[in-house]
Design an enzyme around this catalytic site. Sequence first.
Site, PDB file in Angstrom:
ATOM      1  N   GLU A   8      40.740  32.657   4.227  1.00  0.00           N
ATOM      2  CA  GLU A   8      40.037  32.009   5.333  1.00  0.00           C
ATOM      3  C   GLU A   8      38.610  32.567   5.409  1.00  0.00           C
ATOM      4  O   GLU A   8      38.388  33.759   5.225  1.00  0.00           O
ATOM      5  CB  GLU A   8      40.771  32.308   6.639  1.00  0.00           C
ATOM      6  CG  GLU A   8      40.098  31.770   7.890  1.00  0.00           C
ATOM      7  CD  GLU A   8      40.703  32.321   9.167  1.00  0.00           C
ATOM      8  OE1 GLU A   8      40.627  31.629  10.199  1.00  0.00           O
ATOM      9  OE2 GLU A   8      41.261  33.448   9.126  1.00  0.00           O
TER      10      GLU A   8
ATOM     11  N   LYS B 118      43.163  24.079  10.180  1.00  0.00           N
ATOM     12  CA  LYS B 118      43.925  24.965  11.065  1.00  0.00           C
ATOM     13  C   LYS B 118      44.307  24.245  12.353  1.00  0.00           C
ATOM     14  O   LYS B 118      43.456  23.670  13.038  1.00  0.00           O
ATOM     15  CB  LYS B 118      43.074  26.199  11.377  1.00  0.00           C
ATOM     16  CG  LYS B 118      43.779  27.317  12.113  1.00  0.00           C
ATOM     17  CD  LYS B 118      42.816  28.494  12.254  1.00  0.00           C
ATOM     18  CE  LYS B 118      43.483  29.715  12.845  1.00  0.00           C
ATOM     19  NZ  LYS B 118      42.530  30.853  12.935  1.00  0.00           N
TER      20      LYS B 118
ATOM     21  N   CYS C 264      45.790  32.341   9.176  1.00  0.00           N
ATOM     22  CA  CYS C 264      45.595  33.469  10.101  1.00  0.00           C
ATOM     23  C   CYS C 264      46.588  33.493  11.262  1.00  0.00           C
ATOM     24  O   CYS C 264      47.785  33.488  11.052  1.00  0.00           O
ATOM     25  CB  CYS C 264      44.150  33.485  10.583  1.00  0.00           C
ATOM     26  SG  CYS C 264      43.598  35.112  11.187  1.00  0.00           S
TER      27      CYS C 264
END
Length: 525
Positions: free
Chosen positions: A271, A332, A383
């Site tokens: 990321e 995301k 994440c």
Amino acid sequence: MNRLKALGRLLPRLVVAVAAGIMLGFAFEPHTHPWLTVIALPLFFAALNGSALKGSAQSSKAGFLIGAAFGIAYYATLVPWLSVIGGDAAIALAILEGLFYAVFGAFAVRVFRHKLWPLWIPSLWVATEFATASVPFGGFPWGRLAWAFSDSPLGRLAAYVGIPGLSFIIAVLGLLVYVVFRQATKFRIRVLAVLAGVAIFGGSAVIDLPTDGNGKTVTAAMVQGNVPGKGLEFLGRARTVTKNHLAATLDLEKRVQAGTEAKPDVVIWPENSTDIDPFKDDETRADIEQAVKAVDVPILVGAVLEGPGPNERQTTGVVWDPQTGPGQVYAKRHPVPFGEYVPFREQLLPYIKRLEMVGRQTAPGKTVGIMPIRGVTYGDVICFELAYDNVIADVMNGGAQVLIVQTNNATYGGTGQPEQQFAITRMRAIETGRTVLIASTSGISGVIQPDGKVEHKSGQFVSDVYVAKVPVRDGKTLAIRLGAWPQWILTGLGLLGILLALASRSKPKPQAPPAPKPARQKVPV
């Protein structure tokens, strides 16, 4: 005067609750003492069950205060790394999450009086974790009991009952310890509690989780290019970060050509490996294409893309093929509030100038991170969304054979947060029965096997490239097959326990029949 006496009786229990919260925080990474849960939880339960003052209203108030003291102390110990953003942010989060345990305490003091409290209390704990993982702004599922057990045999149970089910079992163990040391408990009940605890521990110890695949393997390279600074210092140095990952990838190809490293089938960048949109910036696009052509295999690039709306951005994983160029994009789905976007932005920015550092609002993605790359189906998770059950369930139900976690922990490097996230990742490997490939900008990157064992774990703030040959798996664990049902059922049981406890308190006590009047005796005249 009566209130002062009540406060005097309550104060020792508040102290016990604070101590229990701090102790529970030390059960997690980076401290790694999961056995503290079976000390902290009984202390908390003892503080709550001793809080019944005269009158139900007073009792609920006491439970609320005890729960708040426990929850605030717990989260202040668990997530001090948020102080990197600001001490006020860490305090605010601890208070917010502590309020969930305050509500737990307010109801628990009532539930403890119901005859089936050993079932209702652990279920109510799962309901509390469910609430913290859901609200506000999508929740913050960082404090679930299950995350502390990635290195314990108990953690293997997650493959069968999932994360909520494991939290329930851990709460049950804490309750069993409480029962053993409870003064009003009969000896026979104590013996049964000990036997039940031994059975749970012993049963988990003999579990052997399978790691074999469907006969197919894939070779993957995780690239950790490192960042030029720690904390918030790396912000604004996006080109350097991208070039670091380019250099690390070119070095990987040199080793492949020299025969000292196996040629990968796919390369994973983390990321934020580029914070500059490669579809809008020629230099960034050229860096990525140079890396892709050098290794001659697809690279999953962690890129921040502009849009979809004005003053918006998306944190994505982009499959970049050496022949066809950029292809599938996963955005995301759970951006971090106040980190990647600001709720009530227009109202808050005039009063909290620090929020301007967030920049453009991160728009959540709409599609599941299923990435088919050269015959293998990967499930991409970015994440923090690793901690959300629905994200994991969606990629597994979409057919993910290998899991990928692209992450950027540079802001929190050296604070304990990367270790906590790595532990959560290990629990996800156990729960799903999948190999997890982790690529981080600055650490921790690594490879976790389907049984939760660590094959590779990088250091922090170093360059690290690791190539792993991992199994491709198709079968689903029982936990994945059950889906969200254990959480819904246990939450429902917790709420049912509250209703039954409140109903039993509201029933009027039966009045004794009046004593018969003595017969009047005749007095002789």
